[in-house]
Scaffold this motif. Structure first.
Motif, PDB file in Angstrom:
ATOM      1  N   ILE A 209       0.853  -1.199   0.000  1.00 14.07           N
ATOM      2  CA  ILE A 209       0.000   0.000   0.000  1.00 14.07           C
ATOM      3  C   ILE A 209       0.880   1.237   0.000  1.00 14.07           C
ATOM      4  CG2 ILE A 209      -1.904  -1.110   1.245  1.00 14.07           C
ATOM      5  CD1 ILE A 209      -0.868   0.606   3.710  1.00 14.07           C
TER       6      ILE A 209
ATOM      7  N   LYS B   6       2.037   4.534   1.701  1.00 14.48           N
ATOM      8  CA  LYS B   6       2.063   4.932   3.116  1.00 14.48           C
ATOM      9  C   LYS B   6       2.223   6.442   3.222  1.00 14.48           C
ATOM     10  CE  LYS B   6       3.954   0.669   4.543  1.00 14.48           C
ATOM     11  NZ  LYS B   6       5.123  -0.002   4.142  1.00 14.48           N
TER      12      LYS B   6
ATOM     13  N   ASN C  33      -2.213  -1.876  -3.714  1.00 13.33           N
ATOM     14  CA  ASN C  33      -3.540  -2.498  -3.494  1.00 13.33           C
ATOM     15  C   ASN C  33      -3.894  -3.575  -4.515  1.00 13.33           C
ATOM     16  OD1 ASN C  33      -4.136  -0.671  -1.295  1.00 13.33           O
ATOM     17  ND2 ASN C  33      -4.370   0.894  -2.872  1.00 13.33           N
TER      18      ASN C  33
ATOM     19  N   GLU D 292       3.323  -7.085   3.543  1.00 14.10           N
ATOM     20  CA  GLU D 292       3.560  -6.322   4.770  1.00 14.10           C
ATOM     21  C   GLU D 292       2.243  -6.253   5.540  1.00 14.10           C
ATOM     22  OE1 GLU D 292       4.680  -2.364   3.496  1.00 14.10           O
ATOM     23  OE2 GLU D 292       3.340  -2.558   1.776  1.00 14.10           O
ATOM     24  N   SER D 293       2.340  -6.093   6.854  1.00 12.93           N
ATOM     25  CA  SER D 293       1.114  -6.142   7.659  1.00 12.93           C
ATOM     26  C   SER D 293       0.143  -5.024   7.265  1.00 12.93           C
ATOM     27  CB  SER D 293       1.444  -6.083   9.148  1.00 12.93           C
ATOM     28  OG  SER D 293       2.272  -4.988   9.396  1.00 12.93           O
ATOM     29  N   ASP D 294       0.664  -3.888   6.817  1.00 11.92           N
ATOM     30  CA  ASP D 294      -0.209  -2.769   6.429  1.00 11.92           C
ATOM     31  C   ASP D 294      -1.113  -3.110   5.247  1.00 11.92           C
ATOM     32  OD1 ASP D 294       1.139  -1.377   8.293  1.00 11.92           O
ATOM     33  OD2 ASP D 294       2.299  -0.147   6.914  1.00 11.92           O
ATOM     34  N   ALA D 295      -0.753  -4.160   4.509  1.00  7.97           N
ATOM     35  CA  ALA D 295      -1.549  -4.502   3.321  1.00  7.97           C
ATOM     36  C   ALA D 295      -2.770  -5.344   3.672  1.00  7.97           C
ATOM     37  CB  ALA D 295      -0.677  -5.248   2.312  1.00  7.97           C
TER      38      ALA D 295
END
Ligand code: GLY
Ligand code: MN
Ligand code: MN
Length: 432
Positions: A33, A35, A63, A126-129
């Protein structure tokens, strides 16, 4: 067979084995994503998950997702929002398109309904995704396996890496001309970027453009607008990218001062001798240690240290002048993964006393590594050396003379083949 389909066949074969070994039914990979900076609405430059761009040459596609189930056409969940603030990704195009079942989504959350059962999926990202219910689990054994096999480049990847080299070489030619015209570091960097066809944010790593003593800072990060009174030396470590594949090239230029020119020529000779040994079966750790001996030989023959190279290595003297590793694997990442571990993720240790070596594997056909020896005059390391008994072997007059020149590094990418090595950087310099 077209080279992309051959590449994808290798990628899917590797994924098949990884899934079977690790007990998953599906492989799901998030592109990542965008950031935002803390307390701000400005995004950092988007850097895609390297495992994602391994499947298709998509670099600017946050995304988005790849979903693969063995035996089925891979799914590309392709995020293409309606956006009038930015240019959205264009319609999918290129060799890869026909090999994927493409699902266009306008909203990031729509990805979920196009992905397989998360409970049976290895989800890389990554965890943010994470999406609601689709949380990256990054299984360590599966990642180790994928990383290990990514070291072997397919013909498709090698072709892209050669193109990245050509871009970087154009940049290096322009940068050298800007140095000869007595530009500032900022001007030399601008010349490099224009030559390579890059902006500051889409180069694969922060260019190192170091005039004079700045060359002694290994990852010198500034680009000064000040023009120094004298242009003694330029150490430029600057790369380029093509379809997500990196080039990482260093050259050092002098201004005619004989001792420094001799140092450049001697490091260059040793660098080429090392490149010639990028052959199947060579343990990269041995090549690194050999590099120390060779550079010790340079220090001795140029009258900088009066000691035999074996003793220099043993007493840690070569590490004062060469305090980094010989190089690293390169590909979709400048410092490509899996330099240190076997297929099961077990660490292949570095030699004692060599903490910065980034590659400990034995070379095999298909690997591409950098070979980047250097000799530097780093004030803090030299000050420490002065306190040691070995200091008496050092010609401090020569060191003082060379310190304003910073240092020398020469770096190429070399492809290990079944036969003679292919130096893809030198080939690009010779062709342009
Ligand atoms: N440019 C960073 C490196 O050479 O590893
Ligand atoms: Mn490098
Ligand atoms: Mn480099």
């Amino acid at each position: 067979m077209n080279t992309f389909s051959e590449h994808l066949a290798y990628v899917t074969r590797t994924a098949d084995s990884a899934l079977e070994k690790c007990g998953f039914d599906h492989l799901v990979i998030a592109s990542g994503i965008e950031k935002l900076r803390f307390l701000d609405d400005m995004p950092y430059p988007f850097k895609v998950n390297p495992q994602f761009k391994y499947w298709a040459p998509l670099i600017y596609n946050p995304n988005s997702w790849v979903a693969y189930t063995p035996g089925k056409k891979p799914v590309m969940v392709y995020f293409q929002p309606d956006d009038y603030w930015h240019v959205p990704p264009s319609a999918p195009q290129g060799d890869w398109v026909e090999h994927f079942d493409i699902r266009i989504i306008r909203d990031a959350d729509e990805a979920r309904e196009n992905l397989p059962d998360p409970a049976h999926s290895a989800i890389i990202g990554e965890s943010d995704a994470a999406l609601d219910g689709v949380v990256p689990n990054n299984p360590a054994d599966l990642l180790a396996y994928l990383h290990y096999h990514r070291a072997f480049k397919t013909p498709y990847e090698l072709a892209l890496m050669r193109k990245a080299q050509a871009k970087a070489v154009r940049g290096h030619r322009a940068a050298e001309a800007a140095f000869r015209a007595h530009g500032s570091e900022a001007q030399i960097n601008a010349a490099f970027l224009a030559g390579a066809g890059h902006t500051d944010s889409d180069v694969p790593y922060n260019n190192i453009v170091a005039l004079n003593e700045n060359g002694a800072t290994l990852h010198y990060q500034y680009k000064s607008f000040n023009k120094p009174t004298h242009h003694r030396s330029l150490l430029i470590d600057a790369g380029a990218e093509y379809h997500g594949y990196a080039a990482d090239i260093t050259r050092t230029h002098g201004n005619g001062f004989e001792r420094f020119e001799q140092l450049i020529a001697a490091v260059d000779d040793e660098q080429q001798a090392l490149c010639a040994q990028v052959k199947s079966g060579m343990d990269y750790r041995d090549l690194h240690l050999q590099c120390h001996l060779r550079l010790g030989g340079v220090l001795k023959s140029l009258g900088i240290v009066d000691m035999d190279p074996g003793s220099m290595l043993e007493k840690g003297l070569t590490s004062v002048f060469f305090p980094h590793g010989l190089g690293h694997p390169i590909g979709l990442q400048v410092h490509d993964v899996a330099g240190f571990s076997d297929e099961a993720g077990q660490l292949i240790p570095r030699p004692n006393g060599h903490p910065f070596l980034r590659m400990t594997r034995t070379l095999e056909p298909g690997m591409v590594v950098t070979i980047e020896p250097g000799l530097y005059f780093i004030p803090s390391l030299l000050a420490e050396l002065k306190t040691r008994p070995e200091a008496k072997a050092v010609n401090w007059g020569a060191v003082e003379q060379l310190t304003p020149y910073g240092g020398v590094r020469i770096e190429d990418e070399v492809h290990c083949t079944e036969d003679e090595p292919e130096n893809i950087s030198r080939d690009a310099f010779a062709a342009l």
